[in-house]
Design a protein around this motif. Structure first.
Motif, PDB file in Angstrom:
ATOM      1  N   VAL A 247      -1.761   0.883   2.742  1.00 20.24           N
ATOM      2  CA  VAL A 247      -1.102  -0.020   3.682  1.00 20.24           C
ATOM      3  C   VAL A 247       0.070  -0.669   2.962  1.00 20.24           C
ATOM      4  O   VAL A 247      -0.084  -1.179   1.842  1.00 20.24           O
ATOM      5  N   ARG A 248       1.240  -0.657   3.580  1.00 19.50           N
ATOM      6  CA  ARG A 248       2.430  -1.222   2.942  1.00 19.50           C
ATOM      7  C   ARG A 248       2.246  -2.711   2.644  1.00 19.50           C
ATOM      8  O   ARG A 248       1.640  -3.445   3.422  1.00 19.50           O
ATOM      9  N   PRO A 249       2.799  -3.180   1.516  1.00 19.07           N
ATOM     10  CA  PRO A 249       2.676  -4.604   1.161  1.00 19.07           C
ATOM     11  C   PRO A 249       3.180  -5.542   2.261  1.00 19.07           C
ATOM     12  O   PRO A 249       2.584  -6.600   2.494  1.00 19.07           O
ATOM     13  N   THR A 250       4.262  -5.172   2.948  1.00 13.75           N
ATOM     14  CA  THR A 250       4.782  -6.053   3.999  1.00 13.75           C
ATOM     15  C   THR A 250       3.824  -6.139   5.184  1.00 13.75           C
ATOM     16  O   THR A 250       3.741  -7.174   5.854  1.00 13.75           O
ATOM     17  N   VAL A 251       3.102  -5.054   5.434  1.00 17.88           N
ATOM     18  CA  VAL A 251       2.103  -5.092   6.512  1.00 17.88           C
ATOM     19  C   VAL A 251       0.940  -5.998   6.103  1.00 17.88           C
ATOM     20  O   VAL A 251       0.425  -6.779   6.914  1.00 17.88           O
ATOM     21  N   LEU A 252       0.533  -5.915   4.836  1.00 17.68           N
ATOM     22  CA  LEU A 252      -0.532  -6.792   4.356  1.00 17.68           C
ATOM     23  C   LEU A 252      -0.097  -8.258   4.431  1.00 17.68           C
ATOM     24  O   LEU A 252      -0.906  -9.128   4.778  1.00 17.68           O
TER      25      LEU A 252
END
Length: 278
Positions: free
Chosen positions: A107-112
């Motif tokens: 999962v992309r860091p920005t999504v997290l």
């Protein structure tokens, strides 16, 4: 041998009552729904060509033919999208040559970061295979005691079709199972869908394969839970498509005051933080 496109066209043809389209009902019908001749006439194609499509012998209908079939079958927007998708994968013969592989779980860091902003609400990052990739503490608090989150790589689809606890948790189990089987057609990739489909076909049997091949576009309403501790919960679902990642951010919102109070009690009983799985 049939094809996903042919199966869908035939299933939709069988589901239509001639009278609903203003067609006279004369003579004995060997099967429910429209005759091939009636659908072919409405679509402006020959019966022979329609037969080849339904039987999987013609796997590359033109865009105009696909649109004509959609009009003739009176498909809604979601069904039209599914028809176009099936025409694409059938034409490429993807299903015949897919090499099953599991989907990536990153999962992309920005999504997290976005997910953290939703704390302490109920939110999860998933994909159309049902993999639960990251979730809030609120999601953990509500679903943690149901069996869904057991193991290191929880998957909603596998849980619903193979875990007996799912039928107790989900009073609308049939509708949820329909949704999850349908979503496998739009997995991150054909190869990823083939991986989970092969597993569930053996583990879940006809109850799964029948739904997978029915191509019934589901009507997605509120999610009802019969929670083992919280009681009856009704949750509204808001979904944000993360198309670049073939993932979804799903937020669950209490539909009524009783659900909101029950969710709050469950959150207080279980304190935690964001759970990411990759």
């Amino acid at each position: 041998m049939g094809s996903p496109l042919g199966d869908f066209v035939r299933a939709r043809r069988d589901s239509i009552q001639p009278a609903s389209l203003g067609l006279p009902v004369h003579g004995r019908r060997r099967s429910p729904g429209l005759r091939r001749s009636e659908l072919a006439a409405r679509a402006g194609i020959s019966v022979e060509y329609l037969t080849r499509i339904e039987q999987g012998r013609d796997r590359n209908p033109s865009v105009s033919v696909v649109n004509a079939l959609a009009d003739a079958l009176s498909l809604d927007l979601a069904e039209r999208e599914h028809l176009r998708y099936l025409a694409k994968i059938t034409g490429g013969e993807c299903t015949a040559h897919a090499r099953p592989v599991p989907a990536a779980r990153d999962v992309r860091p920005t999504v997290l970061t976005t997910l953290r902003l939703l704390e302490p609400g109920l939110a999860v990052v998933t994909n159309r295979l049902g993999d639960l990739l990251a979730r809030t503490s609120g999601y953990d608090a509500v679903l943690g005691g149901t069996g869904l989150l057991d193991g290191d790589a929880p998957n909603l689809t596998r849980y619903v079709f193979t875990d007996p606890r799912a039928r107790s948790l989900l009073p609308d189990w049939e509708a949820v199972a329909d949704e999850l089987a349908f979503d496998l057609w739009r997995g991150p990739s054909v190869e990823n869908s083939a991986w989970l489909t092969a597993e569930l076909s053996a583990a879940a049997g006809p109850g799964f394969t029948r739904r997978l091949n029915r191509h019934q576009v589901p009507q997605r309403g509120p999610l009802r839970l019969r929670h083992p501790v919280g009681g009856e919960l009704t949750l509204l679902r808001e979904t944000l498509e993360l198309s670049a990642d073939a993932q979804q951010l799903v937020v669950l919102l209490p539909a009524d005051q009783a659900t909101a109070e029950a969710v709050e009690r469950l959150r207080h009983a279980a304190r935690g933080g964001l759970r990411a799985i990759s």
